[in-house]
Design a protein around this motif. Sequence first.
Motif, PDB file in Angstrom:
ATOM      1  N   PRO A 138       6.650  10.317   8.492  1.00 32.23           N
ATOM      2  CA  PRO A 138       6.005   8.999   8.537  1.00 32.23           C
ATOM      3  C   PRO A 138       6.243   8.176   7.273  1.00 32.23           C
ATOM      4  N   MET A 139       6.098   8.798   6.076  1.00 38.47           N
ATOM      5  CA  MET A 139       6.300   7.999   4.862  1.00 38.47           C
ATOM      6  C   MET A 139       7.747   7.547   4.755  1.00 38.47           C
ATOM      7  N   GLY A 140       8.662   8.386   5.242  1.00 38.38           N
ATOM      8  CA  GLY A 140      10.075   8.016   5.221  1.00 38.38           C
ATOM      9  C   GLY A 140      10.372   6.882   6.192  1.00 38.38           C
ATOM     10  N   GLN A 198       0.814  -1.225   0.000  1.00 41.76           N
ATOM     11  CA  GLN A 198       0.000   0.000   0.000  1.00 41.76           C
ATOM     12  C   GLN A 198       0.844   1.270   0.000  1.00 41.76           C
ATOM     13  N   MET A 199       2.110   1.126   0.443  1.00 41.15           N
ATOM     14  CA  MET A 199       2.986   2.305   0.445  1.00 41.15           C
ATOM     15  C   MET A 199       3.262   2.778  -0.985  1.00 41.15           C
ATOM     16  N   LEU A 200       3.072   1.878  -1.961  1.00 41.08           N
ATOM     17  CA  LEU A 200       3.293   2.259  -3.358  1.00 41.08           C
ATOM     18  C   LEU A 200       2.226   3.226  -3.872  1.00 41.08           C
ATOM     19  N   ARG A 201       1.184   3.445  -3.065  1.00 39.34           N
ATOM     20  CA  ARG A 201       0.188   4.457  -3.442  1.00 39.34           C
ATOM     21  C   ARG A 201       0.735   5.878  -3.309  1.00 39.34           C
ATOM     22  N   CYS A 202       1.788   6.034  -2.517  1.00 34.52           N
ATOM     23  CA  CYS A 202       2.245   7.374  -2.105  1.00 34.52           C
ATOM     24  C   CYS A 202       2.489   8.296  -3.300  1.00 34.52           C
ATOM     25  N   ILE A 203       1.897   9.488  -3.249  1.00 34.71           N
ATOM     26  CA  ILE A 203       2.096  10.467  -4.321  1.00 34.71           C
ATOM     27  C   ILE A 203       3.023  11.596  -3.872  1.00 34.71           C
ATOM     28  N   ARG A 204       3.729  11.390  -2.761  1.00 31.52           N
ATOM     29  CA  ARG A 204       4.786  12.305  -2.310  1.00 31.52           C
ATOM     30  C   ARG A 204       4.289  13.740  -2.084  1.00 31.52           C
ATOM     31  N   CYS A 205       3.203  13.860  -1.329  1.00 27.75           N
ATOM     32  CA  CYS A 205       2.650  15.198  -1.094  1.00 27.75           C
ATOM     33  C   CYS A 205       3.247  15.865   0.125  1.00 27.75           C
ATOM     34  N   GLY A 206       3.785  15.066   1.049  1.00 24.12           N
ATOM     35  CA  GLY A 206       4.414  15.656   2.238  1.00 24.12           C
ATOM     36  C   GLY A 206       3.461  15.979   3.372  1.00 24.12           C
ATOM     37  N   ALA A 207       2.152  15.753   3.195  1.00 26.14           N
ATOM     38  CA  ALA A 207       1.202  16.114   4.255  1.00 26.14           C
ATOM     39  C   ALA A 207       1.483  15.341   5.541  1.00 26.14           C
ATOM     40  N   CYS A 208       1.880  14.073   5.401  1.00 28.42           N
ATOM     41  CA  CYS A 208       2.088  13.272   6.613  1.00 28.42           C
ATOM     42  C   CYS A 208       3.186  13.868   7.490  1.00 28.42           C
ATOM     43  N   VAL A 230      -4.577  12.496   7.242  1.00 34.77           N
ATOM     44  CA  VAL A 230      -4.416  13.491   6.182  1.00 34.77           C
ATOM     45  C   VAL A 230      -3.939  12.905   4.860  1.00 34.77           C
ATOM     46  N   CYS A 231      -3.425  11.679   4.871  1.00 34.96           N
ATOM     47  CA  CYS A 231      -2.867  11.109   3.638  1.00 34.96           C
ATOM     48  C   CYS A 231      -3.935  11.078   2.538  1.00 34.96           C
ATOM     49  N   PRO A 232      -3.671  11.723   1.399  1.00 33.73           N
ATOM     50  CA  PRO A 232      -4.691  11.835   0.356  1.00 33.73           C
ATOM     51  C   PRO A 232      -4.975  10.529  -0.387  1.00 33.73           C
ATOM     52  N   VAL A 233      -4.167   9.497  -0.160  1.00 34.44           N
ATOM     53  CA  VAL A 233      -4.463   8.212  -0.797  1.00 34.44           C
ATOM     54  C   VAL A 233      -4.652   7.119   0.266  1.00 34.44           C
ATOM     55  N   GLN A 234      -5.019   7.562   1.455  1.00 37.25           N
ATOM     56  CA  GLN A 234      -5.418   6.668   2.547  1.00 37.25           C
ATOM     57  C   GLN A 234      -4.421   5.546   2.833  1.00 37.25           C
ATOM     58  N   ILE A 235      -3.151   5.869   2.876  1.00 32.92           N
ATOM     59  CA  ILE A 235      -2.166   4.838   3.221  1.00 32.92           C
ATOM     60  C   ILE A 235      -2.239   4.592   4.734  1.00 32.92           C
ATOM     61  N   PRO A 236      -2.405   3.339   5.150  1.00 31.98           N
ATOM     62  CA  PRO A 236      -2.483   3.058   6.592  1.00 31.98           C
ATOM     63  C   PRO A 236      -1.089   3.116   7.223  1.00 31.98           C
TER      64      PRO A 236
HETATM   65  S1  SF4 Z   1       0.594  11.896   3.136  1.00 35.33           S
HETATM   66 FE1  SF4 Z   1       0.428   9.934   2.042  1.00 35.33          FE
HETATM   67  S2  SF4 Z   1       0.758  10.422  -0.106  1.00 35.33           S
HETATM   68 FE2  SF4 Z   1       1.445  12.198   1.066  1.00 35.33          FE
HETATM   69  S3  SF4 Z   1       3.677  11.836   1.335  1.00 35.33           S
HETATM   70 FE3  SF4 Z   1       2.660  11.030   3.144  1.00 35.33          FE
HETATM   71  S4  SF4 Z   1       2.307   8.853   2.660  1.00 35.33           S
HETATM   72 FE4  SF4 Z   1       2.757   9.880   0.715  1.00 35.33          FE
END
Ligand code: SF4
Lengths: 217, 469
Positions: B337-339, B305-315, B368-374
């Motif tokens: 968190p994504m890192g 599911q981490m492959l959903r990440c669109i690198r928005c930085g919100a997390c 806040v993750c826009p692609v609902q990554i758990p």
């Molecule tokens: S909030 Fe979600 S999509 Fe955005 S960088 Fe973090 S893990 Fe990736």
Amino acid sequence: MSARDDILAAVQKGLTQGQGGAVQRRNPDAIRAEAAQLLANLDEIRPDLAAGDPVDAFVAKCANPALGVTLDRVANWQALPRAVIAYLDQHDLPHRLSVSGDPRLDALTGIEAHQPCAPDEAAAISVADWGVAETGSVVIHSAPDQPILNAMLPRHWLVVVEEKKILPFLDDYATYAASRPRNAVLITGSSGTTDIEGFFVRGAHGPGFVHVLLVAG
Amino acid sequence: MGASAFTQRAHDALADPNLKTAIDRTTGTAETKRAAAVGAFPEFQAARARGAAIKDHVIANLDHYLVEFERNAQAAGAHVHWARDKAEAAEIVTRICKDADAKLVTRAKSMLGEEIGLPHALDDAGIERVETDLAEHIIQLAHERPSHIIWPAMHRTREDVATLFFKDHHPPPDADDPASMVASARRILREKFMSADVGISGANFLIADTGATCTVTNEGNAELSTTPPRVHIVTAGIEKLVPSTDHAMALLRLLVRSATGGEVTQYTTFHSGPKRPGDADGPEEMHIVLVDNGRSRMVGDEFRQMLRCIRCGACMNHCVVYRQIGGHAYGGTYPGPMGAVLTPVLDGLAQSRDLPHACTMNGRCEEVCPVQIPLKTLLKAWRVRSWDSQQEVGPLRMGLGLWGFAARRPRLYHFGTRLALPVMRLFGKGGWIRRMPFAGGWTDTRDLPKPAARSFMSQHANHGNEGPK
Ligand code: SF4
């Protein structure tokens, strides 16, 4: 095995023998059908337009100060030269412009036109291929008479867009991307950056001023 | 990176008040702007669910989309290269630069470029590299790495930037005025854009049905990096695929609102092949390097599911830990968190086992993750792997072992807390403990609340006695 074969094999292995269980493999038609299904009911996943009519919505978006654009409504192509000169005068700019090469700009009387755009060009003018009401964006497709740098290098970028070319949503533009120009650029407001402490500063690398000339007829 | 390396970096970061100021200034603005953008988009929750579904569909058919993308990119005249890992990717890029006899390369910010070590590889190859994103320009001058995926120079205050530019830019900008600093960088970089031999960009999306790559920027540096040079190189992770431009638009709405609080970025560009015959401008060659570097492995494990990440930085903007220690303390390419989920994949768990533990599990990131990554679940999965592979250090295993032993014996547990609480209270003053033996890791940089006069268990027992029978 080549890197390509290795990567594709690893992906396939992950999908068929992964610890999350095998993902059902589908044929290309079924994949396409599922992809199309993911775009069903677009109104549920996109914002409403700022106004009922796309042209009004586009104008309303451009009025948002956050975009850093100005907009002038022009009755027709004949009225364009006067509108351009008014803008140049307002900003104390000489009557001199880098032009994109679009033949519709040949009739810019009273203006010294040249090509190509210089790195320190004060002002340039292009004709956008479309406008997008959802976001207040204009779209240019690279072509012999559409240099991308004409939109990127000047301090002031003037862009003409015809009302009949205003599309409602980003999705409505997406269809036109299929023509695959070298560059398709959606431009929304002036260039800016928030890289220093989150402060918004206009005119980072691209134009600091974008002026939209919306031509009615 | 050993246990002590992360702890040391986090410790140093916590002790640096300048860093805290810099991070607070930008993350605070980012949080407010995102909230406003999401508030003005009532369809956001539905769009998030759809965004997650689009990414899941792509990953479930990744081999199909990779091949389709390759075919269409080649049809548009681009050269497509595949790289198993970062060394291979960096090698391909430097070889293309050398073949083009490149002296000067401009680079538009790309985290994938950082991930594969491109800045170093180009420097080692003796090719002059110019970072064109303003923040990347700042960190290039400071000889640093990005500390955030959207604002790489977030750790730098405007005073820091003024000092750096003052040394490097001639004439120097006005100190303390961001507008003057931006103007100065514009002037310096303009010459570089126009004289570069190769321009390198990343990609926010790879469009399977057109073979185009998509970049989003606010500055316009991607367009200026990729149009004037003779050669344009794109480096992109294989998870960046989307079926079509329409799907990219659906994700774009989520990406920009979550990243900067805008609706779209100032420039959204689809790059497809080299200059067409007769075109007014554009490069003569376009190369796309598709990079795996651990991603195909994630397809098959619990981190898919981490492959959903669109690198928005919100997390990271919403992470209490990130906001205390900043990006550099994480030690990898991707912070926050994504890192903490990605770094063990990229650098190995042994190198980064502290990261999944440096989390309070408050769950703000996945809200806040826009692609609902758990993200919480994925971080816990790393903790389990770390425990199972005996990576935990002795004192932690022993401490948890002791706690587990006591927790299963309520009398012993209560005896222990009855003993500990009065001792802790001895160190407290005005409700807070500022210093206590064996707790320096906590009390060096923050205070510990002084325990209540009585433990919860004893209050609860009393309350039960007073209550109705
Ligand atoms: S909030 Fe979600 S999509 Fe955005 S960088 Fe973090 S893990 Fe990736």
